[in-house]
Write a protein that holds these residues in place. Sequence first.
Motif, PDB file in Angstrom:
ATOM      1  N   ALA A  68     -31.604 -30.396 -15.097  1.00  0.00           N
ATOM      2  CA  ALA A  68     -32.425 -30.073 -13.867  1.00  0.00           C
ATOM      3  C   ALA A  68     -33.516 -30.694 -13.677  1.00  0.00           C
ATOM      4  O   ALA A  68     -33.985 -30.996 -12.742  1.00  0.00           O
ATOM      5  N   GLN A  69     -34.325 -30.493 -14.833  1.00  0.00           N
ATOM      6  CA  GLN A  69     -35.752 -30.948 -14.809  1.00  0.00           C
ATOM      7  C   GLN A  69     -35.860 -32.503 -14.840  1.00  0.00           C
ATOM      8  O   GLN A  69     -37.057 -32.798 -14.481  1.00  0.00           O
ATOM      9  N   ARG A  84     -30.594 -29.985  -8.319  1.00  0.00           N
ATOM     10  CA  ARG A  84     -31.034 -29.232  -9.104  1.00  0.00           C
ATOM     11  C   ARG A  84     -30.073 -27.684  -8.925  1.00  0.00           C
ATOM     12  O   ARG A  84     -29.907 -27.001  -9.517  1.00  0.00           O
ATOM     13  N   THR A  85     -30.286 -27.555  -7.398  1.00  0.00           N
ATOM     14  CA  THR A  85     -29.497 -26.090  -6.910  1.00  0.00           C
ATOM     15  C   THR A  85     -28.016 -26.252  -7.419  1.00  0.00           C
ATOM     16  O   THR A  85     -27.548 -25.338  -8.059  1.00  0.00           O
ATOM     17  N   ILE A  87     -26.598 -28.061 -10.058  1.00  0.00           N
ATOM     18  CA  ILE A  87     -26.711 -28.005 -11.604  1.00  0.00           C
ATOM     19  C   ILE A  87     -26.973 -26.242 -11.921  1.00  0.00           C
ATOM     20  O   ILE A  87     -26.276 -25.858 -12.712  1.00  0.00           O
ATOM     21  N   ARG A  88     -27.964 -25.771 -11.535  1.00  0.00           N
ATOM     22  CA  ARG A  88     -28.084 -24.351 -11.563  1.00  0.00           C
ATOM     23  C   ARG A  88     -26.960 -23.412 -11.411  1.00  0.00           C
ATOM     24  O   ARG A  88     -26.640 -22.475 -11.974  1.00  0.00           O
ATOM     25  N   ARG A  90     -23.782 -24.341 -11.411  1.00  0.00           N
ATOM     26  CA  ARG A  90     -22.723 -24.626 -12.152  1.00  0.00           C
ATOM     27  C   ARG A  90     -22.966 -24.057 -13.461  1.00  0.00           C
ATOM     28  O   ARG A  90     -22.238 -23.348 -14.196  1.00  0.00           O
ATOM     29  N   GLU A  91     -24.352 -24.009 -13.905  1.00  0.00           N
ATOM     30  CA  GLU A  91     -24.743 -23.200 -14.934  1.00  0.00           C
ATOM     31  C   GLU A  91     -24.390 -21.784 -15.055  1.00  0.00           C
ATOM     32  O   GLU A  91     -23.807 -21.162 -16.062  1.00  0.00           O
ATOM     33  N   ALA A  92     -24.702 -21.304 -13.801  1.00  0.00           N
ATOM     34  CA  ALA A  92     -24.455 -19.742 -13.531  1.00  0.00           C
ATOM     35  C   ALA A  92     -23.012 -19.486 -13.719  1.00  0.00           C
ATOM     36  O   ALA A  92     -22.386 -18.515 -14.158  1.00  0.00           O
TER      37      ALA A  92
END
Length: 100
Positions: A68-69, A84-85, A87-88, A90-92
């Motif tokens: 994301a960064q 980034r949204t 990716i976050r 998907r990670e969650a």
Amino acid sequence: MPSTPGTKRGDTAPRACANTDLALFFPAEDSPSYTKPNEQEHVAQAVCARCPLAAKTICLENALRLPAQDQWGVVGGATAAQRRTIIRGREAARMIGAAA
């Protein structure tokens, strides 16, 4: 270096951005907002919108492999803030799936 945003060598899908200056997709400053892309991002997204779905999906998925960064510019029709949204999210989802 890839010839178009989000591509990897060996990708053969036609791209709407193939003859477009890459600087359009990578502005000096990204919009920090998910919902309010800046003017340059809007123009780049319009180029991406003309791309065949398969090619746009390839670009987006390649870009989403980066952390994301490290997101920057418009790739696969999505701004850095939008990616980034994703990716976050998907990670969650992975964390919730792992906890189940």
